[in-house]
Motif scaffolding. Structure first.
Motif, mmCIF file in Angstrom:
data_model
loop_
_atom_site.group_PDB
_atom_site.id
_atom_site.type_symbol
_atom_site.label_atom_id
_atom_site.label_comp_id
_atom_site.label_asym_id
_atom_site.label_seq_id
_atom_site.Cartn_x
_atom_site.Cartn_y
_atom_site.Cartn_z
ATOM 1 N N THR A 4 11.160 0.202 3.328
ATOM 2 C CA THR A 4 11.532 1.054 2.220
ATOM 3 C C THR A 4 12.810 2.282 2.060
ATOM 4 O OG1 THR A 4 9.648 2.836 2.257
ATOM 5 C CG2 THR A 4 9.628 0.417 1.057
ATOM 6 N N THR A 56 -0.256 4.445 -7.422
ATOM 7 C CA THR A 56 0.714 4.884 -6.420
ATOM 8 C C THR A 56 -0.133 4.561 -5.368
ATOM 9 O OG1 THR A 56 0.236 7.045 -6.303
ATOM 10 C CG2 THR A 56 1.746 7.109 -7.374
ATOM 11 N N THR A 57 -2.035 4.950 -5.653
ATOM 12 C CA THR A 57 -2.380 4.310 -3.675
ATOM 13 C C THR A 57 -2.388 2.465 -3.672
ATOM 14 O OG1 THR A 57 -4.138 6.008 -4.256
ATOM 15 C CG2 THR A 57 -4.696 4.128 -2.623
ATOM 16 N N ALA A 58 -2.372 1.877 -4.593
ATOM 17 C CA ALA A 58 -2.065 0.438 -4.953
ATOM 18 C C ALA A 58 -0.864 0.182 -4.193
ATOM 19 C CB ALA A 58 -2.787 0.418 -5.971
ATOM 20 N N ILE A 59 0.178 0.833 -4.625
ATOM 21 C CA ILE A 59 1.636 0.556 -4.085
ATOM 22 C C ILE A 59 1.827 0.394 -2.733
ATOM 23 C CG2 ILE A 59 3.761 1.031 -4.139
ATOM 24 C CD1 ILE A 59 3.335 1.434 -7.692
ATOM 25 N N GLN A 60 1.333 1.986 -2.362
ATOM 26 C CA GLN A 60 1.384 2.151 -0.650
ATOM 27 C C GLN A 60 0.288 1.148 0.113
ATOM 28 O OE1 GLN A 60 0.694 6.127 0.752
ATOM 29 N NE2 GLN A 60 -0.019 7.019 -1.809
ATOM 30 N N TRP A 61 -0.091 0.521 -0.468
ATOM 31 C CA TRP A 61 -1.553 -0.405 0.641
ATOM 32 C C TRP A 61 -0.955 -1.616 -0.471
ATOM 33 C CZ3 TRP A 61 -4.069 -4.900 -1.631
ATOM 34 C CH2 TRP A 61 -3.985 -5.725 -0.764
ATOM 35 N N ARG A 62 -0.513 -1.868 -0.431
ATOM 36 C CA ARG A 62 0.792 -3.498 -1.215
ATOM 37 C C ARG A 62 1.842 -2.909 -0.097
ATOM 38 N NH1 ARG A 62 3.537 -7.350 -0.694
ATOM 39 N NH2 ARG A 62 3.174 -8.345 -2.501
ATOM 40 N N ILE A 63 2.929 -2.068 -0.225
ATOM 41 C CA ILE A 63 3.798 -2.406 0.669
ATOM 42 C C ILE A 63 3.745 -1.847 2.226
ATOM 43 C CG2 ILE A 63 5.249 -0.524 1.175
ATOM 44 C CD1 ILE A 63 5.362 0.331 -1.326
ATOM 45 N N THR A 64 2.328 -0.868 2.594
ATOM 46 C CA THR A 64 2.408 -1.077 4.303
ATOM 47 C C THR A 64 0.928 -1.978 4.789
ATOM 48 O OG1 THR A 64 0.885 0.548 3.971
ATOM 49 C CG2 THR A 64 2.976 0.926 3.901
ATOM 50 N N GLY A 65 0.161 -2.617 3.826
ATOM 51 C CA GLY A 65 -0.780 -2.970 4.145
ATOM 52 C C GLY A 65 -2.084 -2.396 4.500
ATOM 53 N N LYS A 66 -1.819 -1.302 4.508
ATOM 54 C CA LYS A 66 -3.084 -0.376 5.258
ATOM 55 C C LYS A 66 -2.956 0.893 4.203
ATOM 56 C CE LYS A 66 -0.548 0.885 8.815
ATOM 57 N NZ LYS A 66 -0.557 1.685 10.527
#
Length: 201
Positions: A4, A56-66
């Motif tokens: 990213t 934003t937490t959901a986006i971070q989880w979606r991008i990184t998977g964790k």
């Protein structure tokens, strides 16, 4: 987030906090009526902050998977204490949230020291490779630092104005954290592990 753009990570991490600050500053002297209930600027800012952090937490989880345990704990406490502030129209619950978070982190790090478990290193070792003694020292310092932040938060929100606390929360706490990390630079150097390229064959 390796693939990213470099601005995405800080935008996701600090975006909700900047939104909270902006909404508060915009409405700090106003009262807005929603569904028959009057809310001040602090509650409106909290109402904006909660879904922003969830997104934003959901986006971070979606991008990184964790997600890091600290991220999950922070999100849960924001939803609980922020939700109580909005529901009861009482800013005190949201102001108390950083104190709970910092004491929780301090307790986790303290338990790790007692059990001789390198939990901090397990999370940060890739970014900051150090030997076991270095992690022990940093864990102790960070636990004490979190206790100090909890005390500072209590002193500010209980004795000063909403505006002062919002400035402290938005800018003061990140500056203190940056100063703490920078102040431990010598520890990082003294206990750094040899780079792989420098290791003997």
């Amino acid at each position: 987030m390796e693939n990213t753009k470099p601005w995405v990570k800080p935008a996701l991490e600090f975006g909700p906090l900047i939104l909270f600050f902006a909404v508060f500053m915009l409405y700090r002297n106003d009262t807005v009526t929603i569904a028959g209930e009057s809310y001040g600027g602090f509650i409106l800012a909290t109402l904006a902050f909660i879904p922003a952090l969830m997104l934003t937490t959901a986006i971070q989880w979606r991008i990184t998977g964790k997600l890091a345990p600290m991220q999950v704990a922070t999100l849960v406490l924001v939803i609980v204490f922020g939700g109580l502030s909005v529901w009861l129209n009482d800013p005190r619950f949201f102001k108390l949230k950083p104190t709970i978070i910092y004491l929780l982190f301090a307790a986790i790090l303290g338990v790790g020291l007692v059990l001789r478990r390198n939990w901090l290193g397990a999370v940060l070792s890739e970014a900051l490779p150090m030997d076991a003694e270095g992690w022990r020292k940093l864990t102790l310092r960070m636990a004490l630092f979190f206790v100090a932040l909890a005390i500072a938060n209590e002193l500010v929100w209980r004795n000063l104005s909403d505006s002062t606390w919002v400035w402290f929360k938005t800018f003061g706490l990140p500056v203190l954290l940056f100063a703490f990390l920078l102040g431990n630079a010598k520890l990082y150097r003294d206990h750094a592990l040899p780079a792989k390229d420098d290791a003997q064959p």
